[in-house]
Scaffold this active site. Structure first.
Site, short mmCIF file in Angstrom:
data_model
loop_
_atom_site.label_atom_id
_atom_site.label_comp_id
_atom_site.label_asym_id
_atom_site.label_seq_id
_atom_site.Cartn_x
_atom_site.Cartn_y
_atom_site.Cartn_z
N GLU A 1 -33.43 -59.79 82.44
CA GLU A 1 -32.35 -58.70 83.00
C GLU A 1 -30.88 -59.16 82.83
O GLU A 1 -30.16 -59.32 83.80
CB GLU A 1 -32.78 -58.22 84.43
CG GLU A 1 -33.95 -57.50 84.41
CD GLU A 1 -34.19 -56.97 85.92
OE1 GLU A 1 -33.46 -57.07 86.85
OE2 GLU A 1 -35.21 -56.21 85.91
N GLU B 1 -41.52 -55.56 82.88
CA GLU B 1 -41.52 -55.14 84.49
C GLU B 1 -41.85 -53.60 84.73
O GLU B 1 -41.03 -52.75 83.77
CB GLU B 1 -40.54 -55.53 85.21
CG GLU B 1 -40.32 -57.00 85.44
CD GLU B 1 -39.37 -57.37 86.15
OE1 GLU B 1 -38.39 -56.55 86.91
OE2 GLU B 1 -38.78 -58.59 86.12
#
Length: 693
Positions: free
Chosen positions: A305, A425
């Site tokens: 991220e 994810e």
């Protein structure tokens, strides 16, 4: 702030060379046959400047050995514009005027025939930053050919073979699971976020659940020394290697990364580009070295991220991430061993599936032109549904379209072009609090559709689990119904319905109830109560996708009509898992007057069998009150939370923090039966009063 507008330049030398013996070179797996020669020497150099700013630049140098194996190397060149090297990694660099010498650092001294070793550096320039025109490896000019000395031998060499099919490997990784909140924790060790130490038994049991791959997020920052080496603690690195080894021994594909470092220090790159890049490079150089000889089932992910604070905008964000991803790629590839062809995973900014972010990553992937690269994004659902805010209580057409659009974008942009995609994810953001933030049936519909649609788009999925799903010591699922739906979605579709709750008010006569079946390509085969098959035409009827439960059935199964779930039915389909339907008796909830403080305020609530779906908050003038004031519907658990055990509805400190002082707020509680109840609260300083009128 440094000028980051300079773009990468790549300079290649492919010049021919007159050779004193007959030489034949075949690319790929091939021969270098030397007639009457005892040794062959030759090299090729790719020199790049991934970024350049006023007065400074970064350089990468990749040296491919085209001759006989080398053990110990020295690369020399001359800067034509007076540039200076100020810092280097994976090589010892010295200068004498414009002449530069880069030497191996021990672990990368050996260069097999056809292998490549790389190193990087930061430098300064004034006036111009012209690329060097010539390089020499151990005194031999690198111009894409080989030279030989005469003898009567023949040498056969093999270049680095191409790796396997990355798309097939990523498909073999489905399904995947995340070992969350362990090595990614930012405390002293893997237990600092509340999970126990990882054991072989845990990994064995995860494997037994049918998972083929495991993502092991790792945060390194708190286990690193100071600049310039940023040495990773030996004990921590050894522990990560131990767990990775267990997972590989279990047969998993294993993915490790640089995780929460993304917001701990990497995000400061706009203000500290050189410092962050040096630390990032040092981190990956150590990881790559530690795992260079690991099996091909070990996969590296650049950074989790990625994000940047106080950047100038999208263009700078894209450039900085491109620089990190390219540097990661270069460092791993030049570290040799299995890393020469290891699968590498590159993220979009924020691991977002937005088209602009996908396009940015595509630019990087195209430039790298490496068949063993994988794109990754994350997906936690349509945000209002994912956290239950703004009335997003259902996995409706809007929430479904958000998923479809996201998966279509990554499929069309990557998969359709031969670039595999890992959904590194996935889940629902409300799970960070507890899995009850989203109503059970709506949650199940989300996971059923996600598994199905990811399969159609050829996206490999990795469930985010920070301990809230699979018990780290019990080895049991906290929500068996959820994991049953997830597992089913790996292979097939399951039928669902418009609801899993059928309410009958105790204050009224029982009537027949109709719900809509979502067949999802299945066919309805029957309805069951426990182990008893119910009678079609008597207990229920089905017309098309409409399932009607008779009043007689509901009456019989509701018994004395106590508040709450009186019976559970199971709708069966031709494939997949059954769909649970709860028969619930309720009456409108009753709320009472209350007093408290902004940090502790609860409304006594007799739920009487009903369940809270959401809450609205408005001032007397109709404007929205509380946090997220762009919507009247507040966030479940963040602003309010029901407690069915104690009979109370709490309003949180976060809610009152954004409520005007001495202003009366009208609350409207929406329950799953369809009932609404109005309540009023007034905050005066830190005191709160609540009333039903």
């Amino acid at each position: 702030m440094a000028d980051l507008r300079g773009r990468a330049r790549t300079v290649r030398w492919w010049l021919g060379l007159a050779v004193t013996a007959v030489v034949t070179v075949v690319t790929g797996t091939g021969l270098v046959a030397t007639s009457n020669a005892e040794a062959a020497a030759g090299c090729r150099v790719v020199y790049t400047t991934p970024s350049q700013w006023q007065g400074g630049f970064s350089g990468n140098v990749a040296v491919t050995n085209l001759g006989d194996p080398v053990n110990g190397w020295r690369l020399t060149w001359t800067f034509p514009s007076g540039q200076k090297v100020t810092q280097a990694w994976n090589a010892t660099v010295t200068s004498s005027g414009a002449d530069v010498t880069a030497a191996d650092v021990g672990y990368n001294a050996a260069i097999a025939t056809g292998a490549t070793v790389s190193f990087g550096f930061n430098g300064t320039w004034t006036g111009a930053n012209t690329a060097p025109s010539s390089f020499a490896l151990n005194g031999v000019t690198c111009n894409g050919g080989t030279t030989t000395t005469t003898t009567s031998t023949t040498t056969t060499t093999t270049t680095t073979p191409p790796a396997g099919d990355a798309m097939a490997a990523v498909a073999a990784m489905e399904p995947g699971w995340n070992l969350g909140n362990s090595f990614d924790s930012t405390g002293a060790d893997e237990t600092s976020w509340g999970n126990p130490r990882v054991t072989e038994a845990l990994l064995d049991n995860v494997r037994a659940q049918g998972y083929k791959s495991i993502r092991i997020p790792v945060t390194w920052g708190q286990h690193q020394g100071a600049a310039p080496s940023h040495t990773i603690e030996a004990a921590y690195l050894a522990r990560v290697k131990e767990v990775v080894g267990w997972a590989l021994a279990d047969g998993f594909y294993v993915m490790i990364n640089v995780h929460h470092d993304s917001w701990q220090w990497i995000n400061t790159m706009p203000a500290d580009r050189t410092g962050v890049l040096n630390r990032f490079n040092a981190t990956w150089a150590q990881i790559a070295t530690a795992f260079r000889d690991s099996p091909a089932k070990l996969v590296f992910e650049s950074v989790n991220e990625p994000q940047f604070s106080n950047s100038s905008g999208d263009a700078q964000n894209a450039q900085l991430l491109d620089e990190l991803n390219r540097s990661f790629h270069s460092i791993v590839r030049r570290s040799g061993g299995g890393n020469a062809t290891r699968l590498l995973v590159l993220p979009t900014l924020h691991t977002s599936a937005d088209q602009a972010r996908v396009d940015e990553l595509n630019t990087t992937l195209t430039a790298l032109n490496d068949r063993n690269l994988i794109a990754t994004v994350h997906y936690y659902g349509y945000w209002p549904f994912s956290v239950n805010v703004a009335g997003g209580t259902r996995f409706d057409a809007t929430a479904q379209k958000d998923l479809v659009d996201a998966f279509d974008r990554v499929h069309n942009s990557f998969v359709a072009r031969g670039i595999p995609v890992i959904l590194g994810e996935y889940g629902l953001l409300g799970f960070d609090r507890h899995t009850g933030t989203i109503e059970q049936g709506e949650k199940l519909k989300f996971f059923e559709f996600l598994g199905y649609y990811a399969k159609t788009r050829k996206i490999t999925t990795m469930l985010w689990d920070n301990g809230q799903h699979f018990g780290r010591t019990s080895f049991q699922w906290s929500d068996p119904e959820l994991i049953a739906m997830i597992k089913s979605s790996w292979a097939t579709r399951s039928g669902t319905a418009s609801t899993d709750q059928v309410f009958s008010a105790r204050s009224s006569a029982i009537t027949a109830k109709t719900i809509t079946l979502n067949l999802n390509g299945t066919s309805f085969t029957g309805l069951r109560n426990g182990g008893t098959d119910l009678v079609r035409g008597t207990d229920y009827t089905v017309q098309g996708d409409q399932l009607t439960l008779s009043a007689a059935l509901i009456t019989r199964l509701s018994g004395s009509r106590a508040y709450g779930v009186n019976a559970t039915l199971s709708a069966r389909f031709s494939q997949g898992v059954p769909w649970r339907i709860n028969l619930i008796t309720y009456d409108a909830p009753v709320l009472q007057n209350a007093t408290g403080t902004t940090s502790a305020f609860s409304i006594p609530t007799a739920f009487r069998g009903d369940l809270l779906a959401t809450m609205e908050a408005r001032y007397a003038d109709g404007s929205n009150a509380g946090p997220h004031n762009w919507t009247s519907f507040k966030e479940f658990d963040r602003a309010f939370a029901p407690n069915y055990t104690t009979g109370a509805t709490a309003l949180t400190a976060d809610f009152f923090a954004e409520v005007n002082d001495n202003a009366r707020v009208t609350l409207t509680f929406h329950y799953w039966s369809g009932t609404t109840v109005t309540y009023y609260v007034t905050r005066s300083g830190t005191s709160v009063t609540g009333s039903t009128a």
